[in-house]
Design a protein around this motif. Structure first.
Motif, PDB file in Angstrom:
ATOM      1  N   ARG A 176       0.820  -1.220   0.000  1.00  0.00           N
ATOM      2  CA  ARG A 176       0.000   0.000   0.000  1.00  0.00           C
ATOM      3  C   ARG A 176       0.848   1.261   0.000  1.00  0.00           C
ATOM      4  O   ARG A 176       0.424   2.309  -0.503  1.00  0.00           O
ATOM      5  CB  ARG A 176      -0.933  -0.006   1.225  1.00  0.00           C
ATOM      6  N   ASP A 177       2.054   1.166   0.544  1.00  0.00           N
ATOM      7  CA  ASP A 177       2.930   2.341   0.598  1.00  0.00           C
ATOM      8  C   ASP A 177       3.469   2.734  -0.774  1.00  0.00           C
ATOM      9  O   ASP A 177       4.105   3.784  -0.908  1.00  0.00           O
ATOM     10  CB  ASP A 177       4.107   2.082   1.549  1.00  0.00           C
ATOM     11  N   SER A 181      -1.166   8.089   0.548  1.00  0.00           N
ATOM     12  CA  SER A 181      -2.284   7.792   1.438  1.00  0.00           C
ATOM     13  C   SER A 181      -3.593   8.287   0.814  1.00  0.00           C
ATOM     14  O   SER A 181      -3.604   9.103  -0.110  1.00  0.00           O
ATOM     15  CB  SER A 181      -2.087   8.480   2.790  1.00  0.00           C
ATOM     16  N   ASP A 204      -4.238  12.237   7.917  1.00  0.00           N
ATOM     17  CA  ASP A 204      -4.241  10.775   7.990  1.00  0.00           C
ATOM     18  C   ASP A 204      -4.644  10.301   9.387  1.00  0.00           C
ATOM     19  O   ASP A 204      -5.418   9.352   9.540  1.00  0.00           O
ATOM     20  CB  ASP A 204      -2.863  10.218   7.634  1.00  0.00           C
TER      21      ASP A 204
END
Length: 216
Positions: A176-177, A181, A204
Protein backbone atom coordinates in the motif's frame (compact mmCIF):
# COMPACT_ATOMS: atom_id res chain seq x y z
CA UNK A 1 -3.17 12.84 -24.22
CA UNK A 2 -6.02 13.30 -26.68
CA UNK A 3 -9.55 12.13 -25.92
CA UNK A 4 -10.38 8.61 -27.05
CA UNK A 5 -13.20 8.20 -29.57
CA UNK A 6 -14.64 4.89 -30.75
CA UNK A 7 -15.29 4.53 -34.44
CA UNK A 8 -19.03 4.05 -35.04
CA UNK A 9 -18.48 0.93 -37.17
CA UNK A 10 -16.97 -0.83 -34.13
CA UNK A 11 -19.85 -0.11 -31.76
CA UNK A 12 -22.23 -2.96 -30.85
CA UNK A 13 -25.70 -1.49 -30.60
CA UNK A 14 -28.08 -4.47 -30.42
CA UNK A 15 -28.28 -7.82 -28.65
CA UNK A 16 -28.20 -9.88 -31.84
CA UNK A 17 -24.85 -8.38 -32.89
CA UNK A 18 -23.54 -8.98 -29.39
CA UNK A 19 -24.56 -12.63 -29.21
CA UNK A 20 -23.13 -13.31 -32.66
CA UNK A 21 -19.68 -12.72 -31.13
CA UNK A 22 -20.04 -15.56 -28.61
CA UNK A 23 -20.96 -19.24 -28.64
CA UNK A 24 -24.26 -20.22 -26.97
CA UNK A 25 -24.21 -20.30 -23.18
CA UNK A 26 -23.83 -23.64 -21.42
CA UNK A 27 -27.11 -25.26 -20.40
CA UNK A 28 -26.16 -25.17 -16.72
CA UNK A 29 -25.38 -21.45 -16.91
CA UNK A 30 -28.79 -20.82 -18.44
CA UNK A 31 -30.65 -22.87 -15.82
CA UNK A 32 -28.73 -21.93 -12.66
CA UNK A 33 -30.67 -18.73 -11.97
CA UNK A 34 -33.10 -19.15 -9.03
CA UNK A 35 -35.83 -16.84 -7.76
CA UNK A 36 -35.47 -17.88 -4.10
CA UNK A 37 -32.63 -18.75 -1.77
CA UNK A 38 -31.74 -22.41 -1.54
CA UNK A 39 -29.60 -23.89 1.25
CA UNK A 40 -26.36 -23.22 -0.65
CA UNK A 41 -27.18 -19.56 -1.24
CA UNK A 42 -28.14 -19.21 2.42
CA UNK A 43 -24.86 -20.78 3.54
CA UNK A 44 -22.89 -18.45 1.24
CA UNK A 45 -24.63 -15.31 2.52
CA UNK A 46 -24.19 -16.36 6.15
CA UNK A 47 -20.44 -16.78 5.58
CA UNK A 48 -19.88 -13.59 3.59
CA UNK A 49 -18.33 -10.57 5.36
CA UNK A 50 -18.33 -8.43 2.23
CA UNK A 51 -20.50 -7.48 -0.72
CA UNK A 52 -20.64 -4.94 -3.51
CA UNK A 53 -23.96 -3.14 -3.97
CA UNK A 54 -24.85 -1.91 -7.45
CA UNK A 55 -27.51 0.78 -7.87
CA UNK A 56 -28.79 3.23 -10.48
CA UNK A 57 -30.71 6.46 -10.23
CA UNK A 58 -33.84 7.29 -12.22
CA UNK A 59 -31.70 8.50 -15.14
CA UNK A 60 -29.64 5.29 -15.26
CA UNK A 61 -26.51 6.74 -13.64
CA UNK A 62 -24.83 3.74 -12.01
CA UNK A 63 -22.90 3.35 -8.76
CA UNK A 64 -21.21 0.48 -6.92
CA UNK A 65 -20.61 0.61 -3.18
CA UNK A 66 -18.66 -1.81 -0.94
CA UNK A 67 -20.36 -3.10 2.21
CA UNK A 68 -18.56 -5.05 4.93
CA UNK A 69 -19.18 -6.37 8.43
CA UNK A 70 -18.61 -9.61 10.36
CA UNK A 71 -19.83 -12.76 8.54
CA UNK A 72 -23.60 -13.02 8.56
CA UNK A 73 -24.16 -9.26 8.64
CA UNK A 74 -26.75 -9.55 5.88
CA UNK A 75 -29.91 -10.85 7.50
CA UNK A 76 -31.98 -13.49 5.70
CA UNK A 77 -35.57 -12.54 6.52
CA UNK A 78 -37.09 -15.27 4.37
CA UNK A 79 -36.25 -17.17 1.17
CA UNK A 80 -37.02 -14.09 -0.93
CA UNK A 81 -35.90 -11.24 1.32
CA UNK A 82 -32.57 -9.92 2.60
CA UNK A 83 -31.73 -6.97 4.84
CA UNK A 84 -28.41 -5.12 4.52
CA UNK A 85 -27.44 -2.72 7.33
CA UNK A 86 -26.21 0.71 6.31
CA UNK A 87 -23.25 1.49 8.56
CA UNK A 88 -21.75 4.98 9.17
CA UNK A 89 -19.85 6.32 6.19
CA UNK A 90 -19.09 9.65 4.56
CA UNK A 91 -22.79 10.58 4.30
CA UNK A 92 -22.73 11.01 0.53
CA UNK A 93 -25.61 8.50 0.51
CA UNK A 94 -25.08 7.70 -3.17
CA UNK A 95 -26.56 4.19 -2.99
CA UNK A 96 -29.44 5.19 -0.74
CA UNK A 97 -30.44 8.16 -2.88
CA UNK A 98 -30.36 5.92 -5.95
CA UNK A 99 -32.60 3.34 -4.29
CA UNK A 100 -35.18 6.02 -3.47
CA UNK A 101 -35.54 6.81 -7.17
CA UNK A 102 -34.81 3.36 -8.64
CA UNK A 103 -35.25 0.25 -6.46
CA UNK A 104 -33.39 -2.14 -8.79
CA UNK A 105 -30.19 -3.38 -7.16
CA UNK A 106 -27.49 -5.99 -7.68
CA UNK A 107 -25.43 -7.58 -4.91
CA UNK A 108 -22.18 -9.52 -5.28
CA UNK A 109 -21.28 -11.54 -2.16
CA UNK A 110 -17.59 -12.32 -1.55
CA UNK A 111 -16.00 -14.73 0.94
CA UNK A 112 -12.24 -14.42 1.60
CA UNK A 113 -10.46 -17.39 0.07
CA UNK A 114 -13.41 -18.35 -2.16
CA UNK A 115 -12.93 -17.82 -5.88
CA UNK A 116 -16.62 -18.21 -6.70
CA UNK A 117 -19.14 -15.55 -5.72
CA UNK A 118 -22.90 -15.23 -5.24
CA UNK A 119 -24.96 -12.77 -7.24
CA UNK A 120 -28.35 -11.49 -6.09
CA UNK A 121 -30.60 -9.10 -8.00
CA UNK A 122 -33.77 -7.58 -6.66
CA UNK A 123 -35.88 -4.62 -5.66
CA UNK A 124 -34.74 -2.61 -2.65
CA UNK A 125 -36.59 -0.57 -0.05
CA UNK A 126 -35.09 1.65 2.66
CA UNK A 127 -36.53 0.63 6.03
CA UNK A 128 -36.28 2.15 9.53
CA UNK A 129 -38.18 -0.52 11.48
CA UNK A 130 -36.69 -0.31 15.02
CA UNK A 131 -36.89 -4.06 15.63
CA UNK A 132 -35.11 -4.88 12.39
CA UNK A 133 -32.42 -2.27 13.00
CA UNK A 134 -31.88 -3.54 16.55
CA UNK A 135 -31.41 -7.08 15.22
CA UNK A 136 -28.50 -5.78 13.13
CA UNK A 137 -26.80 -3.84 15.91
CA UNK A 138 -23.14 -4.37 16.77
CA UNK A 139 -21.68 -3.33 20.12
CA UNK A 140 -24.99 -1.69 20.94
CA UNK A 141 -24.99 0.49 17.82
CA UNK A 142 -27.82 0.03 15.35
CA UNK A 143 -27.76 1.17 11.73
CA UNK A 144 -29.95 4.13 10.86
CA UNK A 145 -31.35 2.39 7.79
CA UNK A 146 -31.73 -1.15 6.51
CA UNK A 147 -31.72 -1.92 2.79
CA UNK A 148 -34.40 -4.60 2.40
CA UNK A 149 -34.07 -6.50 -0.87
CA UNK A 150 -36.84 -8.57 -2.44
CA UNK A 151 -34.98 -11.13 -4.52
CA UNK A 152 -35.78 -11.52 -8.20
CA UNK A 153 -32.79 -13.70 -9.11
CA UNK A 154 -29.92 -15.43 -7.31
CA UNK A 155 -27.12 -17.55 -8.72
CA UNK A 156 -23.53 -18.64 -8.17
CA UNK A 157 -20.86 -16.99 -10.31
CA UNK A 158 -17.87 -19.01 -11.49
CA UNK A 159 -14.28 -18.50 -10.29
CA UNK A 160 -12.65 -17.30 -13.52
CA UNK A 161 -12.30 -13.60 -12.63
CA UNK A 162 -10.84 -14.26 -9.18
CA UNK A 163 -8.48 -16.92 -10.53
CA UNK A 164 -7.29 -14.71 -13.36
CA UNK A 165 -6.62 -11.90 -10.91
CA UNK A 166 -5.16 -14.26 -8.26
CA UNK A 167 -6.84 -11.98 -5.76
CA UNK A 168 -6.22 -14.14 -2.70
CA UNK A 169 -2.62 -15.08 -3.58
CA UNK A 170 -0.32 -13.44 -0.97
CA UNK A 171 2.49 -13.39 -3.51
CA UNK A 172 0.42 -10.99 -5.61
CA UNK A 173 -0.39 -8.62 -2.74
CA UNK A 174 0.86 -5.09 -3.40
CA UNK A 175 2.48 -2.76 -0.91
CA UNK A 176 0.00 0.00 0.00
CA UNK A 177 2.93 2.34 0.60
CA UNK A 178 3.66 2.26 -3.14
CA UNK A 179 0.85 4.81 -3.52
CA UNK A 180 0.10 7.94 -1.50
CA UNK A 181 -2.28 7.79 1.44
CA UNK A 182 -6.01 8.18 0.82
CA UNK A 183 -6.03 11.72 2.18
CA UNK A 184 -3.08 12.69 -0.03
CA UNK A 185 -4.85 11.31 -3.11
CA UNK A 186 -8.10 13.13 -2.30
CA UNK A 187 -6.27 16.37 -1.58
CA UNK A 188 -4.47 16.16 -4.93
CA UNK A 189 -7.75 15.47 -6.72
CA UNK A 190 -9.70 18.39 -5.26
CA UNK A 191 -7.10 21.02 -4.44
CA UNK A 192 -3.97 22.06 -6.31
CA UNK A 193 -2.66 23.94 -3.28
CA UNK A 194 0.36 22.07 -1.87
CA UNK A 195 -0.10 20.59 1.59
CA UNK A 196 2.83 20.06 3.90
CA UNK A 197 3.80 16.58 5.04
CA UNK A 198 2.91 17.58 8.60
CA UNK A 199 -0.59 18.62 7.51
CA UNK A 200 -1.03 15.38 5.56
CA UNK A 201 0.03 13.34 8.58
CA UNK A 202 -2.56 15.17 10.64
CA UNK A 203 -5.25 14.44 8.06
CA UNK A 204 -4.24 10.78 7.99
CA UNK A 205 -4.45 10.61 11.78
CA UNK A 206 -7.89 12.21 11.77
CA UNK A 207 -9.07 9.65 9.21
CA UNK A 208 -7.82 6.76 11.34
CA UNK A 209 -9.49 8.31 14.37
CA UNK A 210 -12.77 8.55 12.48
CA UNK A 211 -12.47 4.83 11.62
CA UNK A 212 -12.10 4.00 15.29
CA UNK A 213 -15.07 6.14 16.29
CA UNK A 214 -17.52 5.20 13.55
CA UNK A 215 -16.91 1.51 12.80
CA UNK A 216 -18.77 0.22 15.91
Amino acid sequence: MTGFETKPEYVISDETALRDLFPPTHELAAKKCLTKLDRHARDFIERAPFLCLGTQNADGKADVSPRGDPPGFVKILDRETLAVPDRPGNNRLDSLVNIVSNPSVGLLFVIPGFDDTLRVNGQATLVVDPELLKAMSISGRSPKVAIVVKITSVFMHCAKAFRRSRLWDPERFQDRDDMPSLMKIINDQIDETPVSEEELNELDQKLEESYRKTLY
